[in-house]
Design an enzyme around this catalytic site. Structure first.
Site, PDB file in Angstrom:
ATOM      1  N   ARG A 172       0.830  -1.201   0.000  1.00 11.35           N
ATOM      2  CA  ARG A 172       0.000   0.000   0.000  1.00 11.35           C
ATOM      3  C   ARG A 172       0.866   1.253   0.000  1.00 11.35           C
ATOM      4  NH1 ARG A 172      -3.613   2.181   4.424  1.00 11.35           N
ATOM      5  NH2 ARG A 172      -5.380   3.181   3.408  1.00 11.35           N
TER       6      ARG A 172
ATOM      7  N   LYS B 161       2.971  -7.654  11.898  1.00 11.08           N
ATOM      8  CA  LYS B 161       2.333  -7.857  10.602  1.00 11.08           C
ATOM      9  C   LYS B 161       2.790  -9.148   9.957  1.00 11.08           C
ATOM     10  CE  LYS B 161       1.502  -5.485   6.199  1.00 11.08           C
ATOM     11  NZ  LYS B 161       1.684  -4.219   5.453  1.00 11.08           N
TER      12      LYS B 161
ATOM     13  N   ARG C 108      -2.993   3.937  13.205  1.00 17.49           N
ATOM     14  CA  ARG C 108      -1.970   3.458  14.129  1.00 17.49           C
ATOM     15  C   ARG C 108      -2.485   3.536  15.560  1.00 17.49           C
ATOM     16  NH1 ARG C 108       3.500   6.478  11.778  1.00 17.49           N
ATOM     17  NH2 ARG C 108       3.154   5.975   9.583  1.00 17.49           N
TER      18      ARG C 108
END
Length: 330
Positions: free
Chosen positions: A122, A188, A323
């Site tokens: 992204r 992640k 975030r």
């Protein structure tokens, strides 16, 4: 023969994890030992660790389970004409878009690759794509109702991946991060990039790109600028890569069929079970603007709900980054 084909041939010879002499490899590939040395250097550029021991030859640091279409479809139980397994590509998304420009593809058609040289994440970020260790898959889906139906699509895809990790592999602390990431233990493990085009008949072509870290080499991870993990780090036994790929393909197709029939509303309650930021302070980055608030999940369309100054506001996709409130977690 193209260099990519030569490298694929060499990798298949080395994939058993045993030592092979330069002479034997050269004979098997009908090339000189000097050419083998050059190909070995190319493998290093792809992130493949090759040991060279005098008197023994070359050996991979670890054996590789190469992607195999028959093994993948044996698990997914999807038709074989819905799958294309490639070796080294620029980008699976780009390849799939080009293919869909030239022929009519079935819903759920997927391209899988061993490595990408131009993998994208992204906001234009590079997706690190070493050979034979992770899963890179792009899936075709046509939304007959057009762009308006695509709003919660990346969220539904994220849930499909998260469900495989939790339901099939029994991995704990799996979470989804709005709008397109999957985490394990706040690190992640997977990312989603969807390219959508509006077609002349009003429908929308979706090319859904997914990268999942299965066994990410430390050398390849050095350029990653956020906390990361891989699937094998959370398993007692090594992951069966083809079986996992088949399960991912199966869950994606099933999820997308449900999504197209009834939209994202049916997944909203499931999202809350996996939501990384549910009822937690968050900071939204919208270009130069920052918004601090309390995450209140998502609505029936997939819009992010954030409580700001006593009221709940809806935020949509695009260039929004979410975030934790301390701005240190991605």
């Amino acid at each position: 023969m193209k260099i990519e084909q030569r490298l694929e041939q060499l990798i298949k010879l080395l994939s058993d994890g045993e030592f092979h002499s330069g002479e034997a490899l050269g004979q098997a590939m009908s090339v000189s030992r000097a050419a083998i040395n050059q190909y070995i250097e190319k493998l290093d550029e792809l992130g493949i660790d090759v040991f060279s021991v005098s008197g023994k030859g070359y050996r991979l640091a670890t054996s590789i389970e190469l992607l195999n279409a028959e093994d993948i479809t044996a698990t997914s139980r999807l038709p074989k004409n819905m799958l294309n397994v490639s070796s080294i590509v620029g980008s699976t998304n780009d390849d799939l878009k080009q293919l869909s420009d030239t022929q009519q593809l079935p819903q759920g058609y997927a391209i899988l690759a061993e490595a990408q040289t131009q993998g994208r994440g992204r906001r234009g970020k590079q997706w690190i794509s070493p050979f034979g260790t992770n899963l890179y898959i792009s899936l075709y889906w046509r939304l007959e109702e057009g762009l308006g139906r695509a709003m919660g699509l990346s969220l539904a895809v994220g849930l499909a991946i998260a469900r495989v990790l939790r339901e099939q592999l029994d991995i704990e602390h799996v979470a989804v991060k709005w709008p397109n990431d999957v985490y394990i233990n706040n690190q992640k493990v997977a990312g989603i990039l969807i390219d959508i085009d509006s077609l002349d008949d009003g429908s929308a072509r979706c090319v859904i790109g997914i990268g999942i870290n299965l066994t990410l080499p430390e050398t390849a991870a050095q350029s990653i600028d956020q906390a990361w993990t891989d699937v094998n780090s959370h398993l007692a036994l090594p992951l069966q890569r083809n079986q996992f790929a088949g399960r991912i393909h199966q869950y994606l197709v099933s999820t997308l069929e449900e999504y197209e029939n009834a939209g994202f509303a049916q997944f909203a309650s499931l999202w809350r079970q996996y939501d990384k930021f549910d009822n937690k302070p968050v900071r939204l980055l919208l270009g130069e603007r920052k918004v601090d608030g309390l995450c209140r999940g998502v609505d029936e369309t997939g819009a992010l709900l954030v409580e700001v100054d006593g009221g709940v506001k809806r935020f949509f996709g695009g260039e929004i980054s979410v975030r934790s409130a301390d701005a240190t977690s991605y």
